[in-house]
Enzyme design. Structure first.
Site, mmCIF file in Angstrom:
data_model
loop_
_atom_site.group_PDB
_atom_site.id
_atom_site.type_symbol
_atom_site.label_atom_id
_atom_site.label_comp_id
_atom_site.label_asym_id
_atom_site.label_seq_id
_atom_site.Cartn_x
_atom_site.Cartn_y
_atom_site.Cartn_z
ATOM 1 N N ARG A 1 -23.868 22.474 37.596
ATOM 2 C CA ARG A 1 -24.295 21.700 38.781
ATOM 3 C C ARG A 1 -23.085 21.290 39.602
ATOM 4 O O ARG A 1 -23.067 21.420 40.822
ATOM 5 C CB ARG A 1 -25.066 20.455 38.332
ATOM 6 C CG ARG A 1 -26.490 20.673 37.898
ATOM 7 C CD ARG A 1 -27.137 19.344 37.546
ATOM 8 N NE ARG A 1 -26.446 18.678 36.454
ATOM 9 C CZ ARG A 1 -26.905 18.594 35.213
ATOM 10 N NH1 ARG A 1 -28.070 19.134 34.915
ATOM 11 N NH2 ARG A 1 -26.225 17.973 34.276
ATOM 12 N N THR B 1 -12.007 18.465 36.131
ATOM 13 C CA THR B 1 -12.869 17.281 36.085
ATOM 14 C C THR B 1 -14.018 17.513 35.107
ATOM 15 O O THR B 1 -14.988 16.756 35.105
ATOM 16 C CB THR B 1 -13.453 16.970 37.476
ATOM 17 O OG1 THR B 1 -14.167 18.124 37.938
ATOM 18 C CG2 THR B 1 -12.365 16.600 38.468
ATOM 19 N N ARG C 1 -14.016 19.089 31.154
ATOM 20 C CA ARG C 1 -13.738 18.670 29.787
ATOM 21 C C ARG C 1 -12.333 19.125 29.409
ATOM 22 O O ARG C 1 -11.929 20.251 29.713
ATOM 23 C CB ARG C 1 -14.743 19.295 28.804
ATOM 24 C CG ARG C 1 -16.183 18.818 28.957
ATOM 25 C CD ARG C 1 -16.363 17.392 28.468
ATOM 26 N NE ARG C 1 -17.781 17.002 28.458
ATOM 27 C CZ ARG C 1 -18.387 16.413 29.465
ATOM 28 N NH1 ARG C 1 -17.730 16.179 30.591
ATOM 29 N NH2 ARG C 1 -19.665 16.066 29.370
ATOM 30 N N GLU D 1 -8.368 9.868 24.874
ATOM 31 C CA GLU D 1 -8.698 8.857 25.873
ATOM 32 C C GLU D 1 -8.961 7.517 25.190
ATOM 33 O O GLU D 1 -9.746 7.484 24.220
ATOM 34 C CB GLU D 1 -9.934 9.290 26.688
ATOM 35 C CG GLU D 1 -9.696 10.548 27.499
ATOM 36 C CD GLU D 1 -10.894 10.969 28.352
ATOM 37 O OE1 GLU D 1 -11.885 10.204 28.418
ATOM 38 O OE2 GLU D 1 -10.845 12.040 28.960
ATOM 39 N N HIS E 1 -10.592 9.436 33.813
ATOM 40 C CA HIS E 1 -11.973 9.857 33.549
ATOM 41 C C HIS E 1 -12.967 9.007 34.354
ATOM 42 O O HIS E 1 -13.923 8.464 33.812
ATOM 43 C CB HIS E 1 -12.291 9.761 32.047
ATOM 44 C CG HIS E 1 -13.371 10.714 31.625
ATOM 45 N ND1 HIS E 1 -13.464 11.232 30.368
ATOM 46 C CD2 HIS E 1 -14.426 11.261 32.323
ATOM 47 C CE1 HIS E 1 -14.507 12.038 30.276
ATOM 48 N NE2 HIS E 1 -15.099 12.084 31.452
ATOM 49 N N ALA F 1 -14.161 10.263 37.611
ATOM 50 C CA ALA F 1 -14.595 11.067 38.751
ATOM 51 C C ALA F 1 -16.031 10.774 39.168
ATOM 52 O O ALA F 1 -16.372 10.868 40.348
ATOM 53 C CB ALA F 1 -14.429 12.555 38.447
#
Length: 351
Positions: free
Chosen positions: A181, A260, A262, A290, A309, A311
């Site tokens: 998507r 953006t 993985r 992270e 992380h 976005a």
């Protein structure tokens, strides 16, 4: 103790509504700050119209407060795996509605075996992530991270303004890995600004790629021919570290890598080594570890743009997520079709 709220929409003063079985019909595992970001008054009213609602910060807290009678479970990030023992405590569960995109971190075959349906809000997250990917693309083409780092580091003006050749997006070749998507939204955006798009994705054919305005090519050809490499593929066994030292070496000098999607997709050690050489640039929203450690080498490289992380985290995007989940819950309770249902087979290709 985690904060829990029960009953009608915020500020309504209403008490719990009736569910199809005793106790709350909807259990939402959403922390207060995230609840505020996700659900406006209209979305909350839609949720409460579908049955009584209990908000809790953790699943364990919610289960203690509502051990039975939950027909719908709204999940957010950090959910535990929904194993048989947990599901035994939710005997009336019929729908899981996830406010994020991927349900793989917590979905189990047991859910489907028990007839529980799943839906998710990934469609609401694609626009902001695609916009950040576009912003990353423009920043790398114009060497903005290098300029910014040089000036912040105290470089002399003449030194700071001397950078590698810069390029416009119009006419540049952008290689997209994954027609997800977000990948499709990103393709539409860069094409609108004049980019030529190469696409690598084994799940679509040349005709479908052409319909998106892209040329379908093998991955190696995409890497060798792209000024910008944008990753939008899912985390699957076959995509683990698909971009390693060999693949990075195929990128032209001065190319930029945008991720953006993985960190799973990239060999981070190989990427750090390639970036340290100064041959390519990168813009990253995802990382192997992270939070990204303060001493991580990515933090000190002048040719890297870093985002923690975030976005997808726009005001508008969060509101869309909440509205989508609320509408799916309402549709389910009314017996209407789910617009974003996840089937067990979908887990094989989900990020």
């Amino acid at each position: 103790m985690a904060a829990v709220s029960v009953g009608g929409p915020r500020g309504s003063g209403g008490g719990p509504g009736g569910g199809s079985v005793g106790g709350p019909a909807v259990l939402a595992i959403v922390a207060p700050a995230l609840r505020e970001a996700l659900f406006d008054a209209e979305s909350e009213a839609l949720l409460h119209g579908a049955g009584s609602v209990l908000f809790a910060e953790t699943l364990e807290e919610g289960l203690r407060r509502a051990p039975e009678g939950v027909a719908v479970l709204i999940t957010s990030w950090g959910m535990p795996l929904l194993t048989a023992p947990l599901l035994d405590r939710l005997p009336h569960l019929r729908l899981v509605a996830h406010i994020g995109a991927s349900v793989k971190p917590f979905a189990t075959p047991e859910l489907f075996a028990r007839g529980v349906r799943i839906t998710q809000a990934g469609a609401a997250m694609a626009p902001p992530v695609a916009e950040v990917s576009l912003a990353f693309t423009l920043a790398l083409l114009h060497r903005l991270p290098r300029f910014d780092h040089a000036l912040h580091a105290g470089a002399e003006w003449a030194d700071a303004e001397t950078q590698s050749p810069r390029h416009e997006l119009a006419g540049s070749v952008v290689g997209v890995v994954g027609a997800s998507r977000t990948g499709r939204a990103y393709i539409a955006m860069v094409r609108a600004l004049g980019a030529r798009v190469l696409l690598s994705d084994p799940t679509i054919d040349a005709a479908e790629a052409a319909a998106l305005g892209a040329t379908l090519v093998p991955l190696d050809d995409l890497l060798a021919g792209s000024r910008i490499l944008a990753l939008h593929a899912p985390s699957l066994p076959g995509t683990l570290r698909m971009i390693g030292a060999r693949e990075l070496a195929l990128l032209p000098d001065g190319a930029g890598l945008v991720n953006t999607a993985r960190s799973w997709l990239v060999d981070e050690g190989a990427l750090v080594a390639e970036l340290a050489s100064g041959r390519i640039d990168a813009a990253l929203d995802v990382f192997d570890e992270e939070p990204l450690p303060v001493g991580h080498p990515l933090r000190s490289l002048p040719n890297v743009l870093l985002v923690p992380h975030q976005a997808a985290g726009t005001v508008e995007g969060r509101r869309r997520q909440g509205a989508l989940v609320a509408s799916e819950v309402a549709a389910f309770r009314a017996g209407r079709p789910l617009a974003h249902e996840v089937h067990e087979r979908d887990l094989e290709t989900m990020a």
